[in-house]
Design a protein around this motif. Structure first.
Motif, PDB file in Angstrom:
ATOM      1  N   LYS A  92     -12.754  14.739  -5.278  1.00 25.03           N
ATOM      2  CA  LYS A  92     -12.255  15.833  -4.444  1.00 25.03           C
ATOM      3  C   LYS A  92     -12.810  15.738  -3.023  1.00 25.03           C
ATOM      4  O   LYS A  92     -12.078  15.905  -2.052  1.00 25.03           O
ATOM      5  N   ILE A  93     -14.085  15.451  -2.896  1.00 26.22           N
ATOM      6  CA  ILE A  93     -14.708  15.392  -1.571  1.00 26.22           C
ATOM      7  C   ILE A  93     -14.161  14.223  -0.747  1.00 26.22           C
ATOM      8  O   ILE A  93     -13.926  14.345   0.450  1.00 26.22           O
ATOM      9  N   THR A  94     -13.927  13.082  -1.405  1.00 24.40           N
ATOM     10  CA  THR A  94     -13.339  11.931  -0.708  1.00 24.40           C
ATOM     11  C   THR A  94     -11.934  12.262  -0.236  1.00 24.40           C
ATOM     12  O   THR A  94     -11.555  11.940   0.900  1.00 24.40           O
ATOM     13  N   THR A  95     -11.164  12.916  -1.087  1.00 22.45           N
ATOM     14  CA  THR A  95      -9.795  13.290  -0.727  1.00 22.45           C
ATOM     15  C   THR A  95      -9.787  14.268   0.441  1.00 22.45           C
ATOM     16  O   THR A  95      -9.020  14.093   1.396  1.00 22.45           O
TER      17      THR A  95
ATOM     18  N   LEU B 174      -7.712  11.753   8.636  1.00 19.26           N
ATOM     19  CA  LEU B 174      -6.378  11.267   8.978  1.00 19.26           C
ATOM     20  C   LEU B 174      -5.561  12.331   9.709  1.00 19.26           C
ATOM     21  O   LEU B 174      -4.707  11.996  10.539  1.00 19.26           O
ATOM     22  N   GLY B 175      -5.844  13.606   9.445  1.00 20.90           N
ATOM     23  CA  GLY B 175      -5.182  14.674  10.190  1.00 20.90           C
ATOM     24  C   GLY B 175      -5.581  14.673  11.659  1.00 20.90           C
ATOM     25  O   GLY B 175      -4.738  14.835  12.548  1.00 20.90           O
TER      26      GLY B 175
ATOM     27  N   MET C 235      -1.557  13.061  -4.913  1.00 20.29           N
ATOM     28  CA  MET C 235      -0.664  12.928  -6.062  1.00 20.29           C
ATOM     29  C   MET C 235      -1.237  12.005  -7.131  1.00 20.29           C
ATOM     30  O   MET C 235      -1.011  12.220  -8.322  1.00 20.29           O
ATOM     31  N   GLY C 236      -1.963  10.975  -6.705  1.00 20.31           N
ATOM     32  CA  GLY C 236      -2.542  10.046  -7.670  1.00 20.31           C
ATOM     33  C   GLY C 236      -3.739  10.622  -8.400  1.00 20.31           C
ATOM     34  O   GLY C 236      -3.946  10.388  -9.586  1.00 20.31           O
ATOM     35  N   GLY C 237      -4.548  11.392  -7.689  1.00 22.08           N
ATOM     36  CA  GLY C 237      -5.727  11.999  -8.293  1.00 22.08           C
ATOM     37  C   GLY C 237      -6.800  11.004  -8.682  1.00 22.08           C
ATOM     38  O   GLY C 237      -7.666  11.323  -9.493  1.00 22.08           O
ATOM     39  N   ASP C 238      -6.758   9.796  -8.129  1.00 22.86           N
ATOM     40  CA  ASP C 238      -7.726   8.763  -8.495  1.00 22.86           C
ATOM     41  C   ASP C 238      -9.046   8.871  -7.728  1.00 22.86           C
ATOM     42  O   ASP C 238     -10.002   8.185  -8.061  1.00 22.86           O
ATOM     43  N   PHE C 239      -9.097   9.713  -6.726  1.00 22.26           N
ATOM     44  CA  PHE C 239     -10.283   9.811  -5.883  1.00 22.26           C
ATOM     45  C   PHE C 239     -10.973  11.143  -6.129  1.00 22.26           C
ATOM     46  O   PHE C 239     -10.369  12.109  -6.592  1.00 22.26           O
TER      47      PHE C 239
ATOM     48  N   ILE D  24       2.634   6.654   8.045  1.00 27.84           N
ATOM     49  CA  ILE D  24       1.498   6.071   7.314  1.00 27.84           C
ATOM     50  C   ILE D  24       0.375   7.089   7.154  1.00 27.84           C
ATOM     51  O   ILE D  24      -0.193   7.242   6.068  1.00 27.84           O
ATOM     52  N   LEU D  25       0.071   7.810   8.235  1.00 23.22           N
ATOM     53  CA  LEU D  25      -1.011   8.791   8.190  1.00 23.22           C
ATOM     54  C   LEU D  25      -0.662  10.004   7.335  1.00 23.22           C
ATOM     55  O   LEU D  25      -1.545  10.770   6.948  1.00 23.22           O
ATOM     56  N   THR D  26       0.602  10.195   7.015  1.00 26.93           N
ATOM     57  CA  THR D  26       1.012  11.248   6.091  1.00 26.93           C
ATOM     58  C   THR D  26       1.058  10.722   4.660  1.00 26.93           C
ATOM     59  O   THR D  26       0.679  11.424   3.721  1.00 26.93           O
ATOM     60  N   ALA D  27       1.486   9.486   4.489  1.00 27.36           N
ATOM     61  CA  ALA D  27       1.645   8.920   3.145  1.00 27.36           C
ATOM     62  C   ALA D  27       0.303   8.694   2.442  1.00 27.36           C
ATOM     63  O   ALA D  27       0.209   8.880   1.223  1.00 27.36           O
ATOM     64  N   ILE D  28      -0.710   8.297   3.186  1.00 28.70           N
ATOM     65  CA  ILE D  28      -2.015   8.017   2.564  1.00 28.70           C
ATOM     66  C   ILE D  28      -2.596   9.270   1.900  1.00 28.70           C
ATOM     67  O   ILE D  28      -2.951   9.236   0.710  1.00 28.70           O
TER      68      ILE D  28
END
Length: 109
Positions: free
Chosen positions: A42-45, A52-53, A36-40, A26-30
């Motif tokens: 850059k800073i949030t990502t 999560l890391g 990959m989605g690019g919906d967020f 889960i912590l890798t998939a998020i």
């Protein structure tokens, strides 16, 4: 005592390994989905990946390396791990610093 029936308490159970595995997936998939989605933004990502890391490091230390502060043995193992990590970070960090400074000094002459 039969080797198969003896279970060392320092090792995890199948349940704890499965919990660790599921949390790791889960912590890798998020973050993968966010990149990959690019919906967020850059800073949030970036901050989500970092957060999560760090959580994933904790999951690995708890569920796979069985580091804890509950028992005296667990505390000793945890402090040994942290000391080893500190030494490695210092050796790598100081080596990079020395190489960078040596390169900077050579470029000025």
């Amino acid at each position: 005592m039969n080797q198969e029936t003896h279970h060392d308490e320092s090792h995890g159970t199948v349940k704890s390994y499965l919990i660790g595995f599921v949390l790791s997936v889960i912590l890798t998939a998020i973050p993968f989905y966010m990149v990959m989605g690019g919906d967020f933004s850059k800073i949030t990502t970036v901050w989500t990946i970092i957060t999560l890391g760090i959580i994933q490091i904790w999951v690995h230390l708890k569920y796979f390396l069985h580091l804890n502060f509950i028992t005296e043995d667990g505390r000793a193992n945890t402090f040994s791990f942290l000391f080893s990590a500190l030494v490695i970070i210092m050796v790598v960090g100081l080596s990079v610093w020395i190489i960078y400074e040596s390169n900077a000094m050579m470029m000025h002459f």
